[in-house]
Structures are given as C-alpha cells and as structure tokens.
Design a protein around this motif. Structure first.
Motif, PDB file in Angstrom:
ATOM      1  N   MET A 234       0.820  -1.255   0.133  1.00 11.51           N
ATOM      2  CA  MET A 234       0.044  -0.091  -0.056  1.00 11.51           C
ATOM      3  C   MET A 234       0.721   1.152   0.098  1.00 11.51           C
ATOM      4  O   MET A 234       2.063   1.313   0.708  1.00 11.51           O
ATOM      5  N   ALA A 235       0.555   2.229  -0.955  1.00  6.48           N
ATOM      6  CA  ALA A 235       1.371   3.318  -0.948  1.00  6.48           C
ATOM      7  C   ALA A 235       0.487   4.416   0.156  1.00  6.48           C
ATOM      8  O   ALA A 235      -0.532   4.743   0.004  1.00  6.48           O
ATOM      9  N   PHE A 236       1.459   4.945   0.924  1.00  8.59           N
ATOM     10  CA  PHE A 236       1.075   5.722   2.082  1.00  8.59           C
ATOM     11  C   PHE A 236       1.171   7.301   1.676  1.00  8.59           C
ATOM     12  O   PHE A 236       2.010   7.515   0.831  1.00  8.59           O
ATOM     13  N   THR A 237       0.300   7.960   2.183  1.00  9.74           N
ATOM     14  CA  THR A 237       0.690   9.472   1.733  1.00  9.74           C
ATOM     15  C   THR A 237       0.631  10.229   2.962  1.00  9.74           C
ATOM     16  O   THR A 237       0.695   9.756   4.196  1.00  9.74           O
ATOM     17  N   GLN A 238       1.015  11.454   2.688  1.00  6.41           N
ATOM     18  CA  GLN A 238       1.213  12.505   3.806  1.00  6.41           C
ATOM     19  C   GLN A 238       0.024  12.540   4.617  1.00  6.41           C
ATOM     20  O   GLN A 238       0.136  12.706   6.003  1.00  6.41           O
ATOM     21  N   GLN A 239      -1.081  12.635   4.224  1.00  2.89           N
ATOM     22  CA  GLN A 239      -2.276  12.635   4.923  1.00  2.89           C
ATOM     23  C   GLN A 239      -2.543  11.547   5.959  1.00  2.89           C
ATOM     24  O   GLN A 239      -3.075  11.799   6.963  1.00  2.89           O
ATOM     25  N   ASN A 240      -2.158  10.236   5.562  1.00  2.00           N
ATOM     26  CA  ASN A 240      -2.336   9.257   6.417  1.00  2.00           C
ATOM     27  C   ASN A 240      -1.198   9.449   7.717  1.00  2.00           C
ATOM     28  O   ASN A 240      -1.772   9.332   8.652  1.00  2.00           O
TER      29      ASN A 240
END
Length: 67
Positions: free
Chosen positions: A1-7
């Motif tokens: 899963m690619a995480f984002t800064q929002q996560n």
C-alpha cells in the motif's frame, strides 16, 4: 500500500490527542493501543521516506582525463 502524507498527518494527530481511532478515505481504523498507533506511524514514515528517495532525481558524476 502506498501511504500518503495525509495518512501520516492523521496518525500524528491521533497520537497528539490520545485518540486510538483515525479516519481517512472514508475508512475508520481503531488501534488497540497507543503503542500500535506509534508503530503504524513509524511504518508510514519509513515508507514515505522510501517513496521520496525513489523519486529523487539521481545525478551522476564523471571524471575525465586528458591524454
């Protein structure tokens, strides 16, 4: 899963407020403990760092000699 800064922001906010549940992209996740939440934060930070290092432009340096 690619995480984002929002996560990462959501998890850090939960840690700061002492909340064990976070919501992002319409999904709610409830962690069992603050320790689990902090481990998830560390995983996300690590993955984001990998994503940044993979997307950073690479440069090469060559040395030329005159004969």
């Amino acid at each position: 899963m690619a995480f984002t800064q929002q996560n990462l922001d959501a998890i850090e906010n939960a840690i700061a407020t002492g909340t064990l549940s976070i919501e992002y992209n319409g999904k709610r996740v409830t962690y069992r403990s603050m320790s689990d939440l902090m481990r998830a934060r560390d995983v996300i930070k690590s993955e984001l760092a990998k994503q940044q290092s993979n997307s950073a432009p690479r440069s090469s340096v060559a040395t030329y000699q005159r004969f």
